[in-house]
Write a protein that holds these residues in place. Structure first.
Motif, PDB file in Angstrom:
ATOM      1  N   TYR A 193      37.793  32.970  36.667  1.00 54.36           N
ATOM      2  CA  TYR A 193      37.021  34.155  37.403  1.00 54.36           C
ATOM      3  C   TYR A 193      35.634  33.636  37.438  1.00 54.36           C
ATOM      4  N   TYR A 230      34.917  35.876  49.640  1.00 53.92           N
ATOM      5  CA  TYR A 230      35.661  36.056  48.519  1.00 53.92           C
ATOM      6  C   TYR A 230      36.288  37.332  48.134  1.00 53.92           C
ATOM      7  N   GLU A 288      37.849  41.582  52.718  1.00 54.69           N
ATOM      8  CA  GLU A 288      38.886  41.169  53.468  1.00 54.69           C
ATOM      9  C   GLU A 288      38.528  41.253  54.994  1.00 54.69           C
ATOM     10  N   GLY A 330      37.439  40.111  44.369  1.00 54.83           N
ATOM     11  CA  GLY A 330      38.703  39.482  45.273  1.00 54.83           C
ATOM     12  C   GLY A 330      38.843  37.990  45.231  1.00 54.83           C
ATOM     13  N   ASN A 331      39.953  37.387  45.225  1.00 56.31           N
ATOM     14  CA  ASN A 331      39.932  35.928  44.927  1.00 56.31           C
ATOM     15  C   ASN A 331      39.533  35.420  43.746  1.00 56.31           C
ATOM     16  N   ASN A 332      39.680  36.030  42.705  1.00 57.11           N
ATOM     17  CA  ASN A 332      38.830  35.762  41.248  1.00 57.11           C
ATOM     18  C   ASN A 332      37.369  35.687  41.137  1.00 57.11           C
TER      19      ASN A 332
END
Length: 136
Positions: free
Chosen positions: A9, A52, A55, A99-101
Motif C-alpha cells: 500500500y 488512484y 473513481e 483506492g487501488n492500494n
C-alpha cells in the motif's frame, strides 16, 4: 496481491497547510522554496487522488488545485436538495479515503484522534490487530 503473496500500500500523509509551514520553517528559511515545495507536493497528491482514489469514470470529476470544494467532506458526502440532505455514496466503504492500494491519511486527524483513527486505518488496510502505537 503479487505472485509472491505480497501486497503493498502507498500511504499519502497530508497536513494542515499552516501547521506544515510552521514545522518546515525550522529547516527551510527561504519562503520561495517553501512555497515551491508546497506547490509540487500539492500537484503530486492531486495526481495520486485523481489516478488512484477517485473513481473518475463514475463521478466524472477530478480534483484540481482550483476545485478543492469537490474533495471537501461536507460537499463530497452530502448534497442539499430542496432543503433536505441526501447521502452520496462514498467511493470507498471505509472512513479513510483510499483506492487501488493508495491511502490518504490526515496527520492532524491522526494526532488528534489517536486510537479511533488508527482503528479506522487498520480497517481500511484490512489489518486485524489490537496493537496501538504510542502517538505523542
Amino acid at each position: 496481491m503479487s505472485f509472491w503473496g505480497v501486497e503493498q500500500y502507498f500511504i499519502i500523509v497530508v497536513r494542515d497547510q499552516t501547521m506544515s509551514r510552521r514545522a518546515r520553517k525550522m529547516h527551510c528559511n527561504r519562503q520561495d522554496l517553501l512555497m515551491k515545495e508546497e506547490e509540487v507536493a500539492r500537484e503530486i497528491i492531486i495526481e495520486a487522488i485523481n489516478k488512484y482514489i477517485l473513481e473518475t469514470d463514475k463521478t466524472g470529476k477530478q480534483v484540481t488545485p482550483y476545485n478543492f470544494d469537490f474533495w471537501n467532506a461536507r460537499t463530497f458526502q452530502f448534497r442539499r436538495r430542496l432543503g433536505t440532505s441526501s447521502r452520496r455514496k462514498l467511493l470507498s466503504p471505509n472512513s479513510i479515503p483510499m483506492g487501488n492500494n493508495v491511502v490518504l491519511v490526515s496527520y492532524e486527524s491522526l494526532i488528534l484522534l489517536k486510537e479511533p483513527y488508527i482503528k479506522m486505518l487498520y480497517e481500511a488496510l484490512g489489518i486485524k490487530s489490537n496493537y496501538m502505537p504510542t502517538i505523542k
